[in-house]
Design an enzyme around this catalytic site. Structure first.
Site: not given
Ligand SMILES: COc1ccc(C[C@H]2SC(=S)NC2=O)c(OC)c1
Ligand SMILES: [Zn+2]
Length: 262
Positions: A64, A94, A96, A106, A119, A199
């Site tokens: 992702h 990470h 986006h 986002e 983020h 998100t």
């Molecule tokens: C507990 O399960 C999860 C799942 C996905 C994410 C990543 C998502 S949430 C965000 S803000 N951006 C993202 O891409 C998590 O991040 C805390 C926590």
């Molecule tokens: Zn994110």
């Protein structure tokens, strides 16, 4: 089992609610931030980041996004201040991003999106025992959002983009030690804050959002390296590039985004 969600037509944000009904909840993220409609809270102090003893461990392609994970056994690597009642520990960061020439942030600002959004995910280890537990609590996570705008090369982002070829395929991970994300911060820590959610699925409404108003500059060349990442695994014949991995803005539902008195 495993993740069957994505960002395509069949599995993207418009159908996530079928598997994750909270997608239509009342504190979902991201949102469109309209600066002149922000509320002011003079009691909000500055954001304080203590990343000095930061220990990144690895960098991974989870299908992702590309994610850098930290050893969160150290209580010292925290974000605090601002809207936060106590320190939150850095867990991972990470990105986006969009497709070639498209935007990929986002959150949006007055309807405008940026090329990408970073983020930095932190969790409330004072109140909760594990990250997983915190991720389901209304004050469990604090995510610092930083906009990336195309312009000059970002000298420190090269450390990340140079490592991306090693995590080209979904499910790949490689050592990535000693990276301190302090080098990815803009010069000002001025921010907006609001209560929202993850998100991506599971979309838990557990995030205190802190969005920095000043973007950092990265080059188109650096961004293009993110798009080289694949959604597909090494063994698969098909090669699908990772791009446009962003959820569009969600209804505010009466929420306020707040800025400290400037
Ligand atoms: C507990 O399960 C999860 C799942 C996905 C994410 C990543 C998502 S949430 C965000 S803000 N951006 C993202 O891409 C998590 O991040 C805390 C926590
Ligand atoms: Zn994110």
């Amino acid at each position: 089992t495993g993740d069957h969600w994505g960002y395509g037509i069949e599995d993207g944000p418009s159908v996530w609610h079928k598997t994750y009904p909270i997608a239509q909840g009342n504190r979902q993220s991201p949102i469109d931030i309209v600066p002149h409609q922000a509320s002011c809270d003079p009691s909000l102090g500055p954001i304080v980041l203590n990343y000095d003893h930061c220990t990144s461990m690895n960098i991974a392609n989870n299908g992702h996004s590309v994610i850098v994970e930290f050893d969160d056994t150290d209580d010292r690597v925290v974000i605090q201040g601002g809207p936060l009642d106590n320190p939150y520990k850095l867990k991972q960061f990470h990105f986006h991003w969009g497709g070639k020439g498209c935007h990929g942030s986002e959150h949006t600002v007055a309807g405008n999106s940026y090329a990408s959004e970073l983020h930095l995910v932190h969790w409330n280890a004072v109140k909760y025992g594990t990250f997983e537990e915190a991720a389901t609590a209304p004050d469990g996570l604090a995510v610092l959002g930083i906009f990336l705008e195309t312009g000059d090369d970002h000298r420190w982002l090269n450390m990340i983009t140079d490592a991306l070829y090693m995590v080209k395929f979904k499910g790949s991970v490689t050592d990535f030690e000693g990276f301190n994300p302090m080098c990815l911060l803009p010069s000002s820590l001025d921010y907006w804050t609001y209560l929202g959610s993850l998100t991506t699925p599971p979309l838990y409404e557990s995030v205190v959002w802190i969005i920095l108003r000043e973007p950092i500059m990265v080059s188109e060349k650096q961004l293009s390296k993110f798009r080289m990442l694949l959604l597909t695994e090494e063994e698969e014949d098909q090669r699908i590039h990772m791009e446009n991995n962003f959820r569009p803005p969600q209804p505010l539902n009466g929420r306020k985004f707040i800025l400290p008195e400037v």
